[in-house]
Each structure stands twice: as structure tokens, then as C-alpha cells.
Design an enzyme around this catalytic site. Structure first.
Site, short mmCIF file in Angstrom:
data_model
loop_
_atom_site.label_atom_id
_atom_site.label_comp_id
_atom_site.label_asym_id
_atom_site.label_seq_id
_atom_site.Cartn_x
_atom_site.Cartn_y
_atom_site.Cartn_z
N GLY A 134 29.27 34.63 34.92
CA GLY A 134 30.19 35.74 35.12
C GLY A 134 31.61 35.23 35.13
CD GLN A 170 36.55 33.60 37.89
OE1 GLN A 170 35.76 34.46 37.54
NE2 GLN A 170 36.18 32.38 38.21
CB CYS A 198 33.67 30.29 42.13
SG CYS A 198 34.94 31.28 41.35
CG LEU A 199 33.12 29.21 36.00
CD1 LEU A 199 33.26 30.09 34.77
CD2 LEU A 199 32.51 27.86 35.62
CG HIS A 223 30.96 35.47 42.67
ND1 HIS A 223 30.74 34.30 43.38
CD2 HIS A 223 31.99 35.18 41.82
CE1 HIS A 223 31.60 33.37 42.98
NE2 HIS A 223 32.36 33.88 42.02
CD GLU A 224 32.07 36.84 38.27
OE1 GLU A 224 33.31 36.73 38.23
OE2 GLU A 224 31.32 35.84 38.35
CG HIS A 251 36.70 36.46 41.21
ND1 HIS A 251 37.42 35.43 41.77
CD2 HIS A 251 35.51 35.93 40.83
CE1 HIS A 251 36.69 34.31 41.73
NE2 HIS A 251 35.53 34.59 41.18
NI NI Z 1 34.00 33.25 40.85
#
Ligand code: NI
Length: 170
Positions: free
Chosen positions: A46, A51, A98-99, A140-141, A144
Site C-alpha cells: 500500500g 508518502q 511502513c515504507l 494504515h494507509e 497517512h
Molecule cells: Ni505507511
């Protein structure tokens, strides 16, 4: 389609409440395509627009239809302005990464089933029911988009070993 650079904490864009998507024009389509490519390249399951440094309410998710089957096809979700309209009372702990927070893992409580309403890449209203890991990824997304990162919600945070990290879905 160019890859976009992923931004990391403490970049302030990750802490902002992102703007509603109102225009589904060519520039927006390019952003969607770039985010899909960036997510796949990372690789991740995701990605949210903040991000890649874009403060817009847009997420992309790609996850196996049946996550018990390693040969399962994956399904791609593109969702603008997502809102959780229903969440199960039942919640469960799971390990997230998380990236934008490389090298960290955390244990986070998430609802096991949710319904998400949003718009697809053409601006049409769509509704998605998700459970299990897919529900976790959406939560989670969507976090953000409100400037929330999983470490804020984690009951504990640690640096996973390389072997452990391989099994954690970003
Ligand atoms: Ni994330």
C-alpha cells in the site's frame, strides 16, 4: 511512468492532514500511475500520496485476493477520499511496517472488518468491504491521510531482524 521518491519521517508532509481530491484530470491520473509503480517497485502492499510528498487524499493498495494461497492473483485498489463508514468492534494486534519508516516494525491494534467508501480514479463513488490483512492495510494507509503513522498507534516498536523483516508487509 516515473517512480516517485518516497519521503521518510520526520518529513512534515507525513504529519499534515491531506487535501480532498476534487479534480480527476490527467495530472491526477499520472499521480495514480506513478504511485502504483512506486508501490510495486518498493515493493509494498500500500502507498498513500503523502508518502510521495503529495498532500492529497489518495491511496493505492495491492494485495492477494486470497492471502492463504501464495498463487492467488492480486487485486489493485485505487481510492481517492477514502472514509471508513463501518468498522467492526472486534480488533486484533498485528505487526506493521511502513515504507516511510524504514527498518522499524510495530504491533498495532486494527479493526478486523471495515467498509470503506471513496472514489475510484475516474471519480466514481465506490465501496469496499475488507477484512483481515486487507482491512489492516486500508486502516494504515487511510491514517497517512490524516498525518498518522503506525508508530503513533503501536503498543511496541522494534527494529526487526532481516529475516523477520522479510515477513512483514509494508
Ligand atoms: Ni505507511
Amino acid at each position: 511512468m516515473p517512480l516517485r521518491d518516497i519521503v521518510f519521517l520526520p518529513d512534515p508532509v507525513l504529519r499534515r492532514k491531506a487535501h480532498k481530491v476534487t479534480v480527476f484530470d490527467a495530472e491526477f491520473q499520472q499521480l495514480v500511475d506513478d504511485m502504483i509503480e512506486t508501490m510495486r517497485h518498493a515493493p509494498g502492499v500500500g502507498l498513500a500520496a503523502p508518502q510521495v510528498g503529495v498532500s492529497q487524499r489518495l491511496i493505492v493498495v495491492e494485495y492477494p485476493v486470497n492471502d492463504d494461497d501464495e498463487n492467488s492473483p492480486e487485486k489493485l485498489y485505487v481510492l481517492a477520499n477514502p472514509e471508513i463508514t463501518h468498522a467492526s468492534e472486534e480488533a486484533v494486534n498485528g505487526v506493521e511496517a511502513c515504507l516511510s519508516v524504514p527498518g522499524m516494525a510495530g504491533e498495532v491494534m486494527r479493526h478486523t472488518e471495515i467498509t470503506v467508501r471513496g472514489q475510484n480514479r475516474r471519480g466514481q463513488t465506490t465501496r469496499i468491504k475488507a477484512s483481515g490483512w486487507l482491512a489492516r492495510i486500508f486502516q494504515h494507509e487511510i491514517d497517512h491521510l490524516d498525518g498518522v503513522v503506525f508508530v503513533d498507534r503501536a503498543s511496541r516498536i522494534w527494529k526487526p531482524t532481516a529475516e523477520e523483516a522479510e515477513n512483514i508487509k509494508d
